[in-house]
Design an enzyme around this catalytic site. Structure first.
Site, mmCIF file in Angstrom:
data_model
loop_
_atom_site.group_PDB
_atom_site.id
_atom_site.type_symbol
_atom_site.label_atom_id
_atom_site.label_comp_id
_atom_site.label_asym_id
_atom_site.label_seq_id
_atom_site.Cartn_x
_atom_site.Cartn_y
_atom_site.Cartn_z
ATOM 1 C CB VAL A 37 -0.914 0.029 1.249
ATOM 2 C CG1 VAL A 37 -1.779 1.285 1.255
ATOM 3 C CG2 VAL A 37 -1.787 -1.216 1.300
ATOM 4 C CB CYS A 38 1.078 4.142 0.668
ATOM 5 S SG CYS A 38 0.805 5.924 0.722
#
Length: 228
Positions: free
Chosen positions: A102-103
């Protein structure tokens, strides 16, 4: 599906807590799943906010995971050239069904050599850096390329986790979890993307993040030189 389903999320100093607590809340509602919060040692880990996190297992004691997930945050800069972290991810990736992030956790996967030849998503501020690891930057909330599943910035982690549950289990289970956590976003503003944010807001955020962006770029260049 293995029984129980083993899902592990990396925690590290200055992790953005929502990057992993969003997916964690989703995964926690998967029937029979065993969740692991992983770090080098069992000791409190500071997030990038006031929240302090406690790992549940170490690299040495972590079982083989079905899903390994690397969230993001400013602390990812330090992971990009941390061989202990990168070696752990490479070992887990050999047996994992899904290698995920994520990210800017995607940059850490890239630094471990796990995104060469894959499409991947990340936070908009890190998108242009993915190519240095041989990945194809993909501007989407969730990117699926074979067994690599990557999410965009912060809140996209919930979309990522629900999508992954629909693959691991089934869509009905994923939709039931979405309803249970009442994930029905209706943001008050349209500034959640650089494409829609007012120019002055985007400029303000770029200015605030300039120093961290410079540190990240330097770490990416060193990591990419080794990987590529």
């Amino acid at each position: 599906m293995s029984s129980p389903l083993q899902i592990g999320l990396l925690v590290f100093p200055r992790v953005t807590q929502l990057d992993f607590t969003g997916p964690l809340q989703v995964f926690a509602n998967v029937p029979g799943a065993k969740l692991h919060l992983i770090w080098k040692r069992i000791e409190p880990v500071p997030s990038d906010s006031v929240l302090t996190l406690t790992p549940t297992t170490t690299f040495a004691d972590c079982p083989q995971l079905d899903v390994i997930c690397v969230p993001g945050g400013g602390g990812t800069n330090d992971l990009l050239n941390d061989e202990e972290v990168l070696d752990f991810l490479r070992r887990q990736a050999e047996g994992a069904r899904y290698v995920t992030s994520v990210c800017p956790g995607a940059l850490v996967l890239g630094a471990a050599g796990l995104l060469k030849g894959y499409r991947a998503a990340t936070h908009w501020s890190a998108m242009e850096m993915l190519g240095q690891f041989g990945a194809t930057p993909t501007k989407t909330r969730v990117c699926i390329d074979r067994n690599r599943v990557t999410g965009g910035g912060v809140t996209a982690g919930i979309d990522f986790a629900l999508t992954l549950v629909s693959i691991l289990v089934d869509r009905t289970t994923a939709e039931a979890i979405q309803l249970q956590i009442e994930y029905n976003p209706a943001p008050p503003f349209t500034s959640g993307s650089p494409d829609t944010a007012p120019a002055e807001v985007l400029a303000l955020l770029r200015e605030r993040g300039a120093a961290n962006q410079a540190r990240r770029l330097e770490a990416v260049k060193r990591a990419a030189a080794r990987v590529m």
